[in-house]
Design a protein around this motif. Structure first.
Motif, PDB file in Angstrom:
ATOM      1  N   ILE A  20       0.839  -1.207   0.000  1.00 49.90           N
ATOM      2  CA  ILE A  20       0.000   0.000   0.000  1.00 49.90           C
ATOM      3  C   ILE A  20       0.869   1.249   0.000  1.00 49.90           C
ATOM      4  CG2 ILE A  20      -1.755   1.307   1.250  1.00 49.90           C
ATOM      5  CD1 ILE A  20      -2.730  -1.357   2.418  1.00 49.90           C
ATOM      6  N   ASN A  21       0.549   2.170  -0.879  1.00 48.46           N
ATOM      7  CA  ASN A  21       1.230   3.464  -0.918  1.00 48.46           C
ATOM      8  C   ASN A  21       0.379   4.465  -0.145  1.00 48.46           C
ATOM      9  OD1 ASN A  21       2.555   5.824  -1.436  1.00 48.46           O
ATOM     10  ND2 ASN A  21       2.508   5.652  -3.659  1.00 48.46           N
ATOM     11  N   TRP A  22       0.711   4.633   1.132  1.00 44.77           N
ATOM     12  CA  TRP A  22      -0.078   5.518   1.990  1.00 44.77           C
ATOM     13  C   TRP A  22       0.089   6.985   1.633  1.00 44.77           C
ATOM     14  CZ3 TRP A  22      -3.770   3.588   5.033  1.00 44.77           C
ATOM     15  CH2 TRP A  22      -3.702   2.230   5.356  1.00 44.77           C
ATOM     16  N   SER A  43       5.177  -1.713   1.667  1.00 47.52           N
ATOM     17  CA  SER A  43       4.348  -0.509   1.701  1.00 47.52           C
ATOM     18  C   SER A  43       5.209   0.745   1.796  1.00 47.52           C
ATOM     19  CB  SER A  43       3.361  -0.573   2.871  1.00 47.52           C
ATOM     20  OG  SER A  43       2.439  -1.632   2.677  1.00 47.52           O
TER      21      SER A  43
END
Length: 208
Positions: A91-93, A117
């Motif tokens: 996930i690319n926050w 991530s």
């Protein structure tokens, strides 16, 4: 009020806002959710892998034993959101929208998988990453002041210009943190794992 869907039945989030709702066994993988707001909601045993959350808002929500691998969080907002025993791989926050003034404890992860991530440059003071697997995660330039990073495996994760002031790494392992390239004032580390902090220095270590 509790929403329960049986496996194989596709849920539809038809409303633009949900408040204090419980979602259980939701199957919503490979879908797109646009402009939906969730306040104080709980998601249990839900399947959201590779879902696109676009312009959504999660405030005071909990995710328990959910699969969120490879989700997209484009222009979404997270405030006081807790994940327990969840899969959150890849996930690319940084794609989410974060307030200019940081809200302490915006995210909490406990017993989660966060591998591959990205948290580059995020303001995540008092964030919790406890008892997690955080392999090959990018923490560069992020602010984790007073964060609880205990009992977590940080194998192959990257720290660079990261603010770890007063962060707690108790019982964590496999971290590679250069003290000269990160702020670690008053951070807590434990032996023998803390010896790794010396490997980046131009010194020799000898066994007795």
């Amino acid at each position: 009020m509790q929403f329960i869907w049986k496996k194989g039945v596709k849920p539809l989030f038809s409303e633009s806002e949900y408040d204090d709702k419980q979602f259980k066994d939701v199957q919503f993988a490979y879908e797109t959710l646009d402009s939906v707001k969730f306040y104080d909601c709980t998601f249990t045993n839900c399947e959201f892998s590779e879902t696109l959350f676009r312009d959504c808002k999660f405030s005071g929500c909990q995710f328990i034993n959910c699969n969120l691998n490879l989700i997209k969080v484009v222009d979404s907002q997270f405030s006081q959101v807790r994940f327990s025993e969840c899969k959150l791989v890849g996930i690319n926050w940084t794609e989410a929208i974060w307030p200019k003034i940081s809200i302490p404890g915006a995210l909490a992860f406990e017993e989660c998988t966060l591998n591959h991530s990205t948290f580059i440059g995020l303001e995540l003071q008092q964030c919790v990453i406890r008892k997690c697997m955080a392999k090959n995660v990018d923490f560069r330039e992020a602010n984790f002041t007073k964060a609880d990073l205990s009992s977590t495996d940080f194998s192959e994760s990257v720290f660079g210009e990261t603010n770890l002031t007063s962060a707690d790494f108790s019982y964590s392992r496999n971290y590679q943190i250069d003290p000269s390239g990160n702020r670690i004032t008053k951070a807590t580390f434990m032996l023998p794992e803390a010896v790794s902090l010396l490997y980046c220095m131009d010194i020799q270590l000898k066994d007795e």
